[in-house]
Write a protein that holds these residues in place. Structure first.
Motif, PDB file in Angstrom:
ATOM      1  N   VAL A   6       0.863  -1.184   0.000  1.00  0.00           N
ATOM      2  CA  VAL A   6       0.000   0.000   0.000  1.00  0.00           C
ATOM      3  C   VAL A   6       0.901   1.237   0.000  1.00  0.00           C
ATOM      4  O   VAL A   6       1.855   1.315   0.767  1.00  0.00           O
ATOM      5  CB  VAL A   6      -0.981  -0.003   1.197  1.00  0.00           C
ATOM      6  CG1 VAL A   6      -0.251   0.005   2.516  1.00  0.00           C
ATOM      7  CG2 VAL A   6      -1.948   1.155   1.111  1.00  0.00           C
ATOM      8  N   PHE A   7       0.607   2.155  -0.924  1.00  0.00           N
ATOM      9  CA  PHE A   7       1.383   3.378  -1.060  1.00  0.00           C
ATOM     10  C   PHE A   7       0.641   4.527  -0.396  1.00  0.00           C
ATOM     11  O   PHE A   7      -0.557   4.690  -0.597  1.00  0.00           O
ATOM     12  CB  PHE A   7       1.618   3.707  -2.535  1.00  0.00           C
ATOM     13  CG  PHE A   7       2.558   2.752  -3.215  1.00  0.00           C
ATOM     14  CD1 PHE A   7       3.905   3.050  -3.321  1.00  0.00           C
ATOM     15  CD2 PHE A   7       2.085   1.564  -3.746  1.00  0.00           C
ATOM     16  CE1 PHE A   7       4.772   2.170  -3.940  1.00  0.00           C
ATOM     17  CE2 PHE A   7       2.940   0.675  -4.379  1.00  0.00           C
ATOM     18  CZ  PHE A   7       4.293   0.982  -4.481  1.00  0.00           C
ATOM     19  N   PHE A   8       1.382   5.321   0.368  1.00  0.00           N
ATOM     20  CA  PHE A   8       0.804   6.456   1.082  1.00  0.00           C
ATOM     21  C   PHE A   8       1.465   7.754   0.654  1.00  0.00           C
ATOM     22  O   PHE A   8       2.685   7.865   0.658  1.00  0.00           O
ATOM     23  CB  PHE A   8       1.013   6.330   2.595  1.00  0.00           C
ATOM     24  CG  PHE A   8       0.234   5.246   3.235  1.00  0.00           C
ATOM     25  CD1 PHE A   8      -1.119   5.394   3.487  1.00  0.00           C
ATOM     26  CD2 PHE A   8       0.857   4.062   3.601  1.00  0.00           C
ATOM     27  CE1 PHE A   8      -1.844   4.389   4.100  1.00  0.00           C
ATOM     28  CE2 PHE A   8       0.139   3.048   4.212  1.00  0.00           C
ATOM     29  CZ  PHE A   8      -1.218   3.214   4.464  1.00  0.00           C
ATOM     30  N   ASP A   9       0.656   8.744   0.339  1.00  0.00           N
ATOM     31  CA  ASP A   9       1.123  10.114   0.222  1.00  0.00           C
ATOM     32  C   ASP A   9       1.211  10.635   1.665  1.00  0.00           C
ATOM     33  O   ASP A   9       0.827   9.933   2.605  1.00  0.00           O
ATOM     34  CB  ASP A   9       0.139  10.935  -0.611  1.00  0.00           C
ATOM     35  CG  ASP A   9       0.636  12.351  -0.871  1.00  0.00           C
ATOM     36  OD1 ASP A   9       1.853  12.581  -0.858  1.00  0.00           O
ATOM     37  OD2 ASP A   9      -0.213  13.232  -1.083  1.00  0.00           O
ATOM     38  N   LEU A  10       1.671  11.829   1.852  1.00  0.00           N
ATOM     39  CA  LEU A  10       1.787  12.364   3.202  1.00  0.00           C
ATOM     40  C   LEU A  10       0.632  13.287   3.578  1.00  0.00           C
ATOM     41  O   LEU A  10      -0.166  12.972   4.449  1.00  0.00           O
ATOM     42  CB  LEU A  10       3.130  13.086   3.373  1.00  0.00           C
ATOM     43  CG  LEU A  10       4.352  12.184   3.276  1.00  0.00           C
ATOM     44  CD1 LEU A  10       5.622  13.003   3.386  1.00  0.00           C
ATOM     45  CD2 LEU A  10       4.314  11.114   4.340  1.00  0.00           C
ATOM     46  N   ASP A  11       0.548  14.431   2.928  1.00  0.00           N
ATOM     47  CA  ASP A  11      -0.437  15.448   3.319  1.00  0.00           C
ATOM     48  C   ASP A  11      -1.860  14.955   3.104  1.00  0.00           C
ATOM     49  O   ASP A  11      -2.245  14.593   2.000  1.00  0.00           O
ATOM     50  CB  ASP A  11      -0.198  16.738   2.547  1.00  0.00           C
ATOM     51  CG  ASP A  11       1.160  17.338   2.866  1.00  0.00           C
ATOM     52  OD1 ASP A  11       1.509  17.395   4.053  1.00  0.00           O
ATOM     53  OD2 ASP A  11       1.872  17.732   1.934  1.00  0.00           O
ATOM     54  N   GLY A  12      -2.623  14.937   4.187  1.00  0.00           N
ATOM     55  CA  GLY A  12      -4.006  14.506   4.118  1.00  0.00           C
ATOM     56  C   GLY A  12      -4.180  13.004   4.069  1.00  0.00           C
ATOM     57  O   GLY A  12      -5.307  12.513   4.004  1.00  0.00           O
ATOM     58  N   THR A  13      -3.097  12.278   4.093  1.00  0.00           N
ATOM     59  CA  THR A  13      -3.167  10.811   4.097  1.00  0.00           C
ATOM     60  C   THR A  13      -2.531  10.307   5.392  1.00  0.00           C
ATOM     61  O   THR A  13      -3.227   9.963   6.320  1.00  0.00           O
ATOM     62  CB  THR A  13      -2.474  10.221   2.850  1.00  0.00           C
ATOM     63  OG1 THR A  13      -3.031  10.818   1.672  1.00  0.00           O
ATOM     64  CG2 THR A  13      -2.673   8.712   2.779  1.00  0.00           C
ATOM     65  N   LEU A  14      -1.205  10.269   5.447  1.00  0.00           N
ATOM     66  CA  LEU A  14      -0.555   9.899   6.707  1.00  0.00           C
ATOM     67  C   LEU A  14      -0.555  11.065   7.685  1.00  0.00           C
ATOM     68  O   LEU A  14      -0.691  10.872   8.890  1.00  0.00           O
ATOM     69  CB  LEU A  14       0.883   9.438   6.471  1.00  0.00           C
ATOM     70  CG  LEU A  14       1.083   8.061   5.854  1.00  0.00           C
ATOM     71  CD1 LEU A  14       2.575   7.756   5.705  1.00  0.00           C
ATOM     72  CD2 LEU A  14       0.398   6.973   6.655  1.00  0.00           C
ATOM     73  N   LEU A  15      -0.398  12.278   7.158  1.00  0.00           N
ATOM     74  CA  LEU A  15      -0.314  13.454   8.024  1.00  0.00           C
ATOM     75  C   LEU A  15      -1.660  14.170   8.098  1.00  0.00           C
ATOM     76  O   LEU A  15      -2.375  14.278   7.109  1.00  0.00           O
ATOM     77  CB  LEU A  15       0.744  14.423   7.489  1.00  0.00           C
ATOM     78  CG  LEU A  15       2.163  13.872   7.389  1.00  0.00           C
ATOM     79  CD1 LEU A  15       3.082  14.895   6.748  1.00  0.00           C
ATOM     80  CD2 LEU A  15       2.679  13.440   8.750  1.00  0.00           C
ATOM     81  N   ASN A  16      -1.952  14.701   9.278  1.00  0.00           N
ATOM     82  CA  ASN A  16      -3.195  15.447   9.466  1.00  0.00           C
ATOM     83  C   ASN A  16      -3.035  16.890   8.966  1.00  0.00           C
ATOM     84  O   ASN A  16      -1.992  17.250   8.402  1.00  0.00           O
ATOM     85  CB  ASN A  16      -3.644  15.390  10.931  1.00  0.00           C
ATOM     86  CG  ASN A  16      -2.651  16.034  11.880  1.00  0.00           C
ATOM     87  OD1 ASN A  16      -1.878  16.916  11.526  1.00  0.00           O
ATOM     88  ND2 ASN A  16      -2.660  15.578  13.126  1.00  0.00           N
ATOM     89  N   ALA A  17      -4.032  17.712   9.185  1.00  0.00           N
ATOM     90  CA  ALA A  17      -4.019  19.098   8.706  1.00  0.00           C
ATOM     91  C   ALA A  17      -2.890  19.925   9.320  1.00  0.00           C
ATOM     92  O   ALA A  17      -2.488  20.940   8.760  1.00  0.00           O
ATOM     93  CB  ALA A  17      -5.363  19.760   8.982  1.00  0.00           C
ATOM     94  N   GLN A  18      -2.372  19.497  10.469  1.00  0.00           N
ATOM     95  CA  GLN A  18      -1.248  20.182  11.117  1.00  0.00           C
ATOM     96  C   GLN A  18       0.085  19.550  10.726  1.00  0.00           C
ATOM     97  O   GLN A  18       1.106  19.800  11.356  1.00  0.00           O
ATOM     98  CB  GLN A  18      -1.404  20.152  12.643  1.00  0.00           C
ATOM     99  CG  GLN A  18      -2.554  20.999  13.169  1.00  0.00           C
ATOM    100  CD  GLN A  18      -3.905  20.347  12.925  1.00  0.00           C
ATOM    101  OE1 GLN A  18      -4.071  19.134  13.090  1.00  0.00           O
ATOM    102  NE2 GLN A  18      -4.883  21.144  12.521  1.00  0.00           N
TER     103      GLN A  18
END
Length: 125
Positions: A6-18
């Motif tokens: 499974v591939f994950f982007d960071l912003d809005g996926t692994l990382l929250n709005a902060q």
């Protein structure tokens, strides 16, 4: 044995709005690994920009810098670099136009000059 990837982007996926990792995201990544699913970070960022994410999630496979630096199981397997000729021509073009530019690799980045545009777009500088 890996059953899936499974591939994950960071912003809005692994990382929250902060731009932080939530505890439930870290737990979900660990559950994927426990189920023999390989989590992979796929990002335009360089590895030095995401060390905290790597440490907190224990994800050791990633495609970073828009594919120019790839790590599998904690070891680099692909690096792409511009030729010295391309760098020289680009540097001259930028200097002729009095523009700011950044150069970077898997360890760090550098900017040739601080401008209002740089300050606006890269507040860490």
């Amino acid at each position: 044995m890996v059953k899936a990837i499974v591939f994950f982007d960071l912003d809005g996926t692994l990382l929250n709005a902060q731009t932080k990792l939530d505890e439930e995201v870290i737990a979900a990544v660990q559950q994927l690994k426990a189920n023999d699913i390989l989590p992979v970070i796929a990002t335009g960022r360089n590895i030095f920009e995401i060390r905290t994410v790597i440490q907190q999630t224990q994800i050791d496979t990633l495609v970073s810098a828009n594919g120019s630096y790839v790590v599998a199981n904690g070891k680099p397997v692909h690096t792409a670099a511009l030729s010295k000729d391309v760098i020289g021509r680009l540097t001259k073009l930028i200097a002729d136009n009095h523009d700011a530019y950044a150069v970077l690799n898997q360890n760090a980045d550098r900017i040739n000059q601080m401008t209002d545009t740089v300050k606006k777009n890269l507040p860490l500088y």
